[in-house]
Design a protein around this motif. Sequence first.
Motif, PDB file in Angstrom:
ATOM      1  N   ASN A   2     -55.187  32.299  40.174  1.00 21.81           N
ATOM      2  CA  ASN A   2     -53.949  32.979  39.798  1.00 21.81           C
ATOM      3  C   ASN A   2     -52.793  32.452  40.641  1.00 21.81           C
ATOM      4  OD1 ASN A   2     -55.178  34.731  37.907  1.00 21.81           O
ATOM      5  ND2 ASN A   2     -55.866  36.045  39.568  1.00 21.81           N
ATOM      6  N   PHE A   3     -51.737  32.046  39.951  1.00 19.87           N
ATOM      7  CA  PHE A   3     -50.549  31.501  40.619  1.00 19.87           C
ATOM      8  C   PHE A   3     -49.343  32.404  40.383  1.00 19.87           C
ATOM      9  CE2 PHE A   3     -53.146  27.752  40.072  1.00 19.87           C
ATOM     10  CZ  PHE A   3     -52.858  26.959  41.168  1.00 19.87           C
ATOM     11  N   LEU A   4     -48.607  32.662  41.448  1.00 18.38           N
ATOM     12  CA  LEU A   4     -47.330  33.361  41.362  1.00 18.38           C
ATOM     13  C   LEU A   4     -46.258  32.388  41.826  1.00 18.38           C
ATOM     14  CD1 LEU A   4     -45.557  35.938  41.061  1.00 18.38           C
ATOM     15  CD2 LEU A   4     -46.113  36.454  43.456  1.00 18.38           C
ATOM     16  N   PHE A  69     -36.654  44.840  39.695  1.00 17.17           N
ATOM     17  CA  PHE A  69     -37.183  44.705  41.047  1.00 17.17           C
ATOM     18  C   PHE A  69     -36.217  43.929  41.935  1.00 17.17           C
ATOM     19  CE2 PHE A  69     -41.011  44.924  38.359  1.00 17.17           C
ATOM     20  CZ  PHE A  69     -41.526  46.107  38.844  1.00 17.17           C
ATOM     21  N   LEU A  70     -35.416  44.632  42.684  1.00 18.04           N
ATOM     22  CA  LEU A  70     -34.507  43.971  43.609  1.00 18.04           C
ATOM     23  C   LEU A  70     -35.128  43.916  44.995  1.00 18.04           C
ATOM     24  CD1 LEU A  70     -31.031  45.422  42.586  1.00 18.04           C
ATOM     25  CD2 LEU A  70     -31.985  43.189  42.035  1.00 18.04           C
ATOM     26  N   ARG A  71     -34.823  42.859  45.691  1.00 14.27           N
ATOM     27  CA  ARG A  71     -35.282  42.702  47.067  1.00 14.27           C
ATOM     28  C   ARG A  71     -34.509  43.685  47.956  1.00 14.27           C
ATOM     29  NH1 ARG A  71     -34.063  37.202  50.220  1.00 14.27           N
ATOM     30  NH2 ARG A  71     -34.551  36.351  48.202  1.00 14.27           N
ATOM     31  N   PRO A  72     -35.184  44.312  48.910  1.00  8.74           N
ATOM     32  CA  PRO A  72     -34.470  45.229  49.812  1.00  8.74           C
ATOM     33  C   PRO A  72     -33.429  44.493  50.654  1.00  8.74           C
ATOM     34  CG  PRO A  72     -36.856  45.295  50.219  1.00  8.74           C
ATOM     35  CD  PRO A  72     -36.609  44.249  49.183  1.00  8.74           C
ATOM     36  N   ILE A  87     -44.176  37.193  51.872  1.00  4.65           N
ATOM     37  CA  ILE A  87     -45.197  38.224  52.116  1.00  4.65           C
ATOM     38  C   ILE A  87     -44.839  39.522  51.403  1.00  4.65           C
ATOM     39  CG2 ILE A  87     -46.212  39.702  53.901  1.00  4.65           C
ATOM     40  CD1 ILE A  87     -46.094  37.214  55.765  1.00  4.65           C
ATOM     41  N   PHE A  88     -43.575  39.928  51.498  1.00  7.15           N
ATOM     42  CA  PHE A  88     -43.145  41.165  50.843  1.00  7.15           C
ATOM     43  C   PHE A  88     -43.355  41.087  49.334  1.00  7.15           C
ATOM     44  CE2 PHE A  88     -39.939  43.475  48.446  1.00  7.15           C
ATOM     45  CZ  PHE A  88     -40.179  44.767  48.874  1.00  7.15           C
ATOM     46  N   PHE A  93     -45.987  42.427  44.252  1.00  8.86           N
ATOM     47  CA  PHE A  93     -46.411  42.049  42.910  1.00  8.86           C
ATOM     48  C   PHE A  93     -47.915  42.083  42.720  1.00  8.86           C
ATOM     49  CE2 PHE A  93     -43.028  41.280  39.969  1.00  8.86           C
ATOM     50  CZ  PHE A  93     -41.954  41.610  40.775  1.00  8.86           C
ATOM     51  N   GLU A  94     -48.673  41.906  43.771  1.00 14.06           N
ATOM     52  CA  GLU A  94     -50.115  42.097  43.628  1.00 14.06           C
ATOM     53  C   GLU A  94     -50.402  43.564  43.281  1.00 14.06           C
ATOM     54  OE1 GLU A  94     -52.337  38.580  46.096  1.00 14.06           O
ATOM     55  OE2 GLU A  94     -51.920  40.437  47.188  1.00 14.06           O
ATOM     56  N   LYS A  95     -49.655  44.464  43.888  1.00 21.38           N
ATOM     57  CA  LYS A  95     -49.816  45.888  43.549  1.00 21.38           C
ATOM     58  C   LYS A  95     -49.345  46.148  42.120  1.00 21.38           C
ATOM     59  CE  LYS A  95     -49.361  47.684  48.218  1.00 21.38           C
ATOM     60  NZ  LYS A  95     -48.486  48.391  49.172  1.00 21.38           N
ATOM     61  N   TYR A  96     -48.201  45.579  41.753  1.00 21.98           N
ATOM     62  CA  TYR A  96     -47.636  45.797  40.424  1.00 21.98           C
ATOM     63  C   TYR A  96     -48.557  45.257  39.324  1.00 21.98           C
ATOM     64  CZ  TYR A  96     -44.519  45.513  36.422  1.00 21.98           C
ATOM     65  OH  TYR A  96     -43.976  45.622  35.169  1.00 21.98           O
ATOM     66  N   PHE A  97     -49.034  44.015  39.487  1.00 20.98           N
ATOM     67  CA  PHE A  97     -49.876  43.393  38.479  1.00 20.98           C
ATOM     68  C   PHE A  97     -51.336  43.812  38.586  1.00 20.98           C
ATOM     69  CE2 PHE A  97     -46.477  40.086  38.677  1.00 20.98           C
ATOM     70  CZ  PHE A  97     -46.032  40.230  37.372  1.00 20.98           C
ATOM     71  N   LYS A  98     -51.659  44.487  39.689  1.00 22.33           N
ATOM     72  CA  LYS A  98     -53.041  44.911  39.951  1.00 22.33           C
ATOM     73  C   LYS A  98     -53.994  43.718  39.913  1.00 22.33           C
ATOM     74  CE  LYS A  98     -52.468  49.658  38.340  1.00 22.33           C
ATOM     75  NZ  LYS A  98     -51.052  49.723  38.240  1.00 22.33           N
ATOM     76  N   LYS A  99     -53.549  42.633  40.546  1.00 18.54           N
ATOM     77  CA  LYS A  99     -54.398  41.453  40.666  1.00 18.54           C
ATOM     78  C   LYS A  99     -53.985  40.676  41.901  1.00 18.54           C
ATOM     79  CE  LYS A  99     -51.811  38.251  37.699  1.00 18.54           C
ATOM     80  NZ  LYS A  99     -51.854  37.450  36.484  1.00 18.54           N
ATOM     81  N   LYS A 100     -54.878  39.871  42.358  1.00 13.89           N
ATOM     82  CA  LYS A 100     -54.615  39.020  43.520  1.00 13.89           C
ATOM     83  C   LYS A 100     -54.163  37.648  43.041  1.00 13.89           C
ATOM     84  CE  LYS A 100     -55.860  41.533  47.084  1.00 13.89           C
ATOM     85  NZ  LYS A 100     -54.891  41.898  48.083  1.00 13.89           N
ATOM     86  N   PHE A 101     -53.195  37.114  43.752  1.00  8.06           N
ATOM     87  CA  PHE A 101     -52.761  35.748  43.483  1.00  8.06           C
ATOM     88  C   PHE A 101     -53.398  34.845  44.527  1.00  8.06           C
ATOM     89  CE2 PHE A 101     -49.457  38.281  41.491  1.00  8.06           C
ATOM     90  CZ  PHE A 101     -49.352  37.665  40.265  1.00  8.06           C
TER      91      PHE A 101
END
Length: 135
Positions: A2-4, A69-72, A87-88, A93-101
């Motif tokens: 998986n690539f992000l 999704f804006l960066r803080p 890292i952020f 996005f791993e939480k959002y997509f429910k998958k690991k990249f």
Amino acid sequence: MNFLCIIPARSGSKGIKNKNIQKIKKLTLIEHAYTFAKKFKEFDDILVSTDSKKYLKFLEKYNYKFNKFLRPKSLSRKNSTDLEVLIFELTRFEKYFKKKFDYVAFFPPTSPIRKKVDIEKCLKIIKRKKPDALW
């Protein structure tokens, strides 16, 4: 695998105002990075990491789906590092997509001179040798 792909584009540039939305050949630097990233089927998802809704407006014509999704602001300062942003966004996005990249590609808009063949070579190396990182 998986690539992000992450395109970091903060709005608070001091040197060249709004440099990430400056146009080269009718496209903003963000659009150049995004359309370049879209050329690779290996990228499961492409994220523009920005603190600016204005910057994301330039991606509406490409059906960019993550414009909420804006960066803080804390990660959009002049001394914020690419690693902090990476890292952020990867964690978010791993939480959002429910998958690991497995891998993250990082395409800063302010480095628009990229060759497709170079990225293709990198992707081949990753698929074949599975390194921890590749620049």
